[in-house]
Design an enzyme around this catalytic site. Structure first.
Site, PDB file in Angstrom:
ATOM      1  N   ASP A 236      30.368   3.012   2.750  1.00 38.14           N
ATOM      2  CA  ASP A 236      30.172   1.899   4.184  1.00 38.14           C
ATOM      3  C   ASP A 236      30.984   2.699   5.203  1.00 38.14           C
ATOM      4  OD1 ASP A 236      32.971   2.492   2.999  1.00 38.14           O
ATOM      5  OD2 ASP A 236      34.245   0.235   3.389  1.00 38.14           O
ATOM      6  N   SER A 237      30.561   4.281   5.562  1.00 44.18           N
ATOM      7  CA  SER A 237      31.510   4.810   6.296  1.00 44.18           C
ATOM      8  C   SER A 237      30.323   4.870   7.323  1.00 44.18           C
ATOM      9  CB  SER A 237      31.999   5.665   5.993  1.00 44.18           C
ATOM     10  OG  SER A 237      30.666   6.958   5.330  1.00 44.18           O
TER      11      SER A 237
ATOM     12  N   ASP B 202      29.002   1.992  -1.720  1.00 44.92           N
ATOM     13  CA  ASP B 202      30.037   1.369  -2.116  1.00 44.92           C
ATOM     14  C   ASP B 202      30.205  -0.254  -1.774  1.00 44.92           C
ATOM     15  OD1 ASP B 202      33.120   2.181  -1.652  1.00 44.92           O
ATOM     16  OD2 ASP B 202      32.233   3.122   0.346  1.00 44.92           O
TER      17      ASP B 202
ATOM     18  N   LYS C 242      31.372   2.103  -5.759  1.00 42.45           N
ATOM     19  CA  LYS C 242      32.689   3.016  -5.809  1.00 42.45           C
ATOM     20  C   LYS C 242      33.453   1.780  -4.819  1.00 42.45           C
ATOM     21  CE  LYS C 242      33.809   5.476  -1.921  1.00 42.45           C
ATOM     22  NZ  LYS C 242      34.484   4.797  -0.715  1.00 42.45           N
TER      23      LYS C 242
ATOM     24  N   GLU D 159      37.251   0.307  -3.575  1.00 45.13           N
ATOM     25  CA  GLU D 159      38.679   0.702  -2.607  1.00 45.13           C
ATOM     26  C   GLU D 159      39.873   0.085  -3.703  1.00 45.13           C
ATOM     27  OE1 GLU D 159      38.620   0.789   1.998  1.00 45.13           O
ATOM     28  OE2 GLU D 159      37.091   1.849   1.822  1.00 45.13           O
TER      29      GLU D 159
ATOM     30  N   GLU E 262      42.088  10.108  -0.866  1.00 47.02           N
ATOM     31  CA  GLU E 262      41.749  10.392   0.183  1.00 47.02           C
ATOM     32  C   GLU E 262      42.527  10.607   1.433  1.00 47.02           C
ATOM     33  OE1 GLU E 262      38.982   8.129   2.136  1.00 47.02           O
ATOM     34  OE2 GLU E 262      39.070   8.971   4.694  1.00 47.02           O
TER      35      GLU E 262
HETATM   36  O1  KIV Z   1      32.625   5.044   2.998  1.00 47.57           O
HETATM   37  C1  KIV Z   1      32.102   6.213   2.589  1.00 47.57           C
HETATM   38  O2  KIV Z   1      32.014   7.579   3.223  1.00 47.57           O
HETATM   39  C2  KIV Z   1      33.974   7.070   1.829  1.00 47.57           C
HETATM   40  C3  KIV Z   1      34.455   8.214   1.455  1.00 47.57           C
HETATM   41  C4  KIV Z   1      34.729   9.290   2.759  1.00 47.57           C
HETATM   42  C5  KIV Z   1      34.784   8.997   0.626  1.00 47.57           C
HETATM   43  O3  KIV Z   1      34.342   6.023   1.289  1.00 47.57           O
END
Ligand code: KIV
Length: 295
Positions: free
Chosen positions: A56-57, A95, A124, A126, A193
């Site tokens: 989600d970056s 994500d 993924k 969080e 992280e």
């Molecule tokens: O969103 C993302 O890119 C991440 C990574 C930094 C692990 O969660």
């Protein structure tokens, strides 16, 4: 767009699965990177990474937003589908956006979309002890889950910024409990992280699933970096834990400057970039009289 067939999307190697990643615990380091579209997906895959994360970056490094909170499930599906076109061997993980897994029902619905529409092979999310119900339900539904603890950017408002976590014995104990909880709930791996290497070492010893570090030193079972950070494509800030393996932002700017210069001095397009009339037509074409249209 070039139609050059130099880059092939076909790779013969067997696709990496979540159990393959899990089995790499304690062995060869697991190499992971993010990707958000077809070009970054194919480059990561052809370079031989084990796992590609559509993070989600995306919100920050591709969509230019201040943080990750506003990215939607629709946007994640869209970019996951694009990356999936290029990722043929690595495990493609997508994500779960902020609040899209706030309840078990929402988590199942989000994972369904990321996998069925986006083509992800795992998701993924969080959180640690607070998301064990979601991880259990997803795992039971057949969804491989990667957990993410430490500096979880979706909690940036609560942390008061992008700050390293686990910097005390008490905080390290809490992170160990988080990691053990997500393992017990069924996660196949966990991202650590931005935390002291000593905390990452203890967590890595405390769980039997692979730990994937980003800003957690070199003691984890694998590493992950954001594609745009690693290649010098994101210039807003660069965390201490990033190493730039290329300066593609600078190289791209120089390339576009050169393109503009060549257009202006008419050296582009050149002969090689130009179509010419077949000889048989040339005489007739030369007889065409063009009357400029009056304005
Ligand atoms: O969103 C993302 O890119 C991440 C990574 C930094 C692990 O969660």
């Amino acid at each position: 767009m070039s139609t050059s067939p130099k880059i092939s999307t076909e790779t013969k190697a067997k696709p990496v699965t979540a159990p393959d990643i899990q089995a790499m615990k304690g062995g060869e380091k697991i190499c992971c990177i993010t990707a958000y579209d077809y070009p970054s997906g194919i480059i990561a895959d052809q370079a031989g990474v084990d796992l590609v994360l559509v993070g989600d970056s995306l919100a920050m490094v591709v969509l230019g937003r201040a943080d990750t909170l506003s990215v939607t499930v629709d946007e994640m599906v869209h970019h996951t589908r694009a990356a999936a076109q290029g990722v043929k061997r690595a495990l493609l993980v997508s994500d779960m956006p902020f609040m899209s897994f706030a309840t078990v029902e929402r988590a199942l619905a989000t994972a369904h979309r990321l996998m069925a529409e986006g083509g992800a092979r795992a998701v993924k999310l969080e959180g640690g002890r607070t998301v064990v119900e979601q991880i259990t339900a997803l795992t039971e539904a057949g969804v491989p889950v990667m957990a993410h603890i430490g500096l979880t950017p979706q909690h940036v408002a609560r942390f008061g910024g992008f700050k390293a976590q686990g910097k005390s014995a008490e905080a390290t104990r809490a992170l160990i409990e988080d990691a053990q909880a997500v393992e017990e709930a069924g996660a196949f791996s966990v991202v650590l992280e931005a935390m002291p290497v000593e905390a990452a070492q203890l967590i890595t010893e405390a769980v039997s699933i692979p730990t994937i570090g980003i800003g957690a030193g070199n003691v984890t079972d694998g590493q992950i970096l954001v594609y745009h950070d690693a290649l010098g494509l994101f210039d807003r800030f660069s965390p201490k834990f990033v190493r730039r393996f290329a300066e593609l932002g600078e190289d791209s700017r120089k390339a576009v400057e050169q393109y503009c210069a060549e257009v202006r001095r008419t050296s582009f397009p050149g002969e090689k970039n130009t179509y010419y009339m077949p000889d048989a037509e040339l005489a007739q074409v030369r007889k065409i009289k063009v009357k400029p249209k009056k304005k």
